[in-house]
Design an enzyme around this catalytic site. Structure first.
Site, PDB file in Angstrom:
ATOM      1  CG  HIS A  92      22.479   5.597  -3.568  1.00 40.76           C
ATOM      2  ND1 HIS A  92      23.591   5.799  -3.379  1.00 40.76           N
ATOM      3  CD2 HIS A  92      22.180   6.368  -4.844  1.00 40.76           C
ATOM      4  CE1 HIS A  92      24.614   6.454  -4.028  1.00 40.76           C
ATOM      5  NE2 HIS A  92      24.112   7.008  -5.399  1.00 40.76           N
TER       6      HIS A  92
ATOM      7  CG  HIS B 292      25.307  10.005 -14.562  1.00 37.03           C
ATOM      8  ND1 HIS B 292      25.508   8.882 -14.958  1.00 37.03           N
ATOM      9  CD2 HIS B 292      24.760  10.322 -13.332  1.00 37.03           C
ATOM     10  CE1 HIS B 292      25.764   8.106 -13.461  1.00 37.03           C
ATOM     11  NE2 HIS B 292      25.170   8.923 -12.413  1.00 37.03           N
TER      12      HIS B 292
ATOM     13  CG  ASP C 114      20.557  11.751  -9.481  1.00 39.65           C
ATOM     14  OD1 ASP C 114      20.929  10.502 -10.455  1.00 39.65           O
ATOM     15  OD2 ASP C 114      21.554  11.558  -8.786  1.00 39.65           O
TER      16      ASP C 114
ATOM     17  CG  ASP D 100      26.543  12.633 -10.706  1.00 37.25           C
ATOM     18  OD1 ASP D 100      25.942  13.459 -10.582  1.00 37.25           O
ATOM     19  OD2 ASP D 100      26.217  11.160 -10.526  1.00 37.25           O
TER      20      ASP D 100
END
Lengths: 54, 404
Positions: free
Chosen positions: B28, B82, B86, B167
């Site tokens: 992104h 999360h 991904d 992350d």
């Protein structure tokens, strides 16, 4: 005092706590929080906050 | 079972069962020049627990790694730390295949998953600080809102001291090495810094608070297992220390000069400004747009003391590559910077003023008046550029309380 919740990320502004890291002293009512204050979690403005029930 | 893809043991109970995306170059808008990994983890308790999944296209690789250990159908719990795709886009298919007893997430995670998949899968909400026992081991959940999404959560496997940090503490780095101690230190530090700068920089106050809270909670993980890049199985405090340092955004004697150019005039101004900065004792990082990517500009800015931005004026506006970077950097909320603007122009020359307005909006103090030169800079013009560089260098040195 009325608490406010950030609609973007869920952060709760609690007037009893204030946001000292951003210069908002404990005890500051929502109405007295500066208009350029930003959500300390996600960075959006005051317009994204809504009052919450306790 | 023997197949091409195998699980990798991390601790007594934990195995890495993720996927390696060697080909990814654009995450992104973040240039992932070394690809990435999507890490999922299997906890071999009874029943078996899967922590996070992978990007949908990599579901088969993950399932093959799981199958190298156990029948994927034996997974009873799936934890979603999360909801970003991904880590979650394989989840609906995995749920359909495995039919787990429970999918666990934070309250915001449950809502975010529902708004991604529009599914009727029940998701059990776990609360901040809650601990669950599964087959003799204990899972503790720590909500980490806005690190880096509202739903983000850590899971700690108490017995093994493994922190599944999602992350946080990750990096985009594909490779055959599953562990940080198998990667050259300068490589993983650079990729971890790039990840921090591009994903976490705007959340630095949240990072600082989380680190303080983690110390209070005495999490003291022995292993930090992030969802991208290699795993910290030795000295996880090294990455925690780097996060503490980066979250302070302490400026160094370093200037980042970013510019776009049409006919090399603004470029020549940039080089001359750089000469002045270097003469003033600064490390200079030139980022000519078109060659330099916005995500590398962000990385260089992480511990910089000055940001100097140059743009020609095109049709009364900032050059598009410069506008792109300014928009991106504004969102990353860099701190403790001095700034200046410059640019060549033909007849109207608004770009420098437009850049200065944006720098002020970013709360960057201007260290000198913006410099506009018409058409092609001559020697006198280039000397003025050098002088601007020297002026910014002096201001940074003074701010840092040092001697030139």
């Amino acid at each position: 005092m009325q608490k406010y919740e950030c609609e973007a990320c869920g952060y709760i502004y609690d007037p009893a706590q204030g946001d000292p890291d951003s210069g908002v002293a404990p005890g500051t009512r929502w109405e007295d929080v500066p208009s350029d204050w930003l959500c300390p979690l996600c960075g959006v403005g005051k317009d994204m906050f809504r009052p919450v029930e306790d | 079972m023997s197949g091409a893809f195998e699980a990798v043991k991390v601790s007594d109970h934990v195995y890495w069962v993720g996927a390696i995306d060697w080909a990814l170059r654009d995450f992104h808008g973040y240039a992932t020049s070394r690809g990435t990994t999507y890490n999922a983890y299997l906890i071999l308790s009874d029943p078996v627990v899967l922590v996070d999944t992978v990007k949908a296209a990599f579901k088969d690789e993950m399932l093959a790694r799981i199958a190298s250990l156990v029948d994927p159908g034996s997974i009873r719990w799936i934890i979603s730390n999360h909801a970003e795709m991904d880590h979650s886009s394989a989840l609906p298919e995995v749920v359909a295949r495995v039919r787990p007893e429970k999918v666990l997430a934070s309250a915001q995670g449950r809502d975010a998953l529902a708004r991604h998949f529009h599914w009727d899968q029940p998701v059990e909400v776990v609360a901040d600080g809650q601990e669950l026992e599964v087959g003799g081991v204990h899972l503790r959940f720590i909500e980490t809102p806005m690190l880096h999404w509202p739903d983000s959560m850590f899971t700690l496997l108490v017995e093994d001291g493994v922190l599944f940090s999602n992350d946080a503490f990750g990096m985009h780095l594909a490779g055959s090495a599953r562990f940080i101690d198998q990667v050259p230190p300068e490589l993983w530090r650079a990729e971890a810094a790039k990840y921090y700068a591009n994903i976490l920089m705007p959340l630095s106050p949240v990072v600082a608070k989380l680190l303080a809270r983690a110390a209070e909670l005495k999490l003291s993980p022995r292993v930090i297992a992030p969802d991208h890049g290699p795993i910290f199985r030795r000295h996880p405090e090294n990455i925690v220390r780097l996060y503490a340092q980066w979250s302070r955004q302490e400026p160094q004697r370093k200037a980042v000069v970013v510019h776009g150019t049409m006919w090399q005039s603004t470029a020549r101004m940039a080089w001359a400004i750089g000469e002045g900065l270097a003469a003033g004792g600064m490390e200079v990082c030139q980022m000519p747009l078109g060659a330099a990517h916005r995500s590398d500009v962000a990385t260089e800015l992480l511990e910089a003391g000055a940001l100097i931005v140059g743009s020609p004026t095109i049709n009364n506006q900032i050059f598009p590559t410069v506008a792109d970077v300014l928009t991106y950097l504004k969102g990353l909320r860099p701190k403790n910077l001095l700034g200046a603007a410059f640019g060549s122009y033909g007849w109207s020359g608004q770009a420098v003023g437009l850049i200065e307005a944006q720098l002020r909006e970013m709360k960057i103090d201007l260290a000198g008046e913006g410099l506009r030169l018409q058409y092609v800079p001559d020697d006198e013009g280039l000397s003025r550029c050098r002088a601007l560089g020297e002026r910014v260098a002096a201001a940074v040195v003074e701010r840092l309380g040092g001697q030139a």
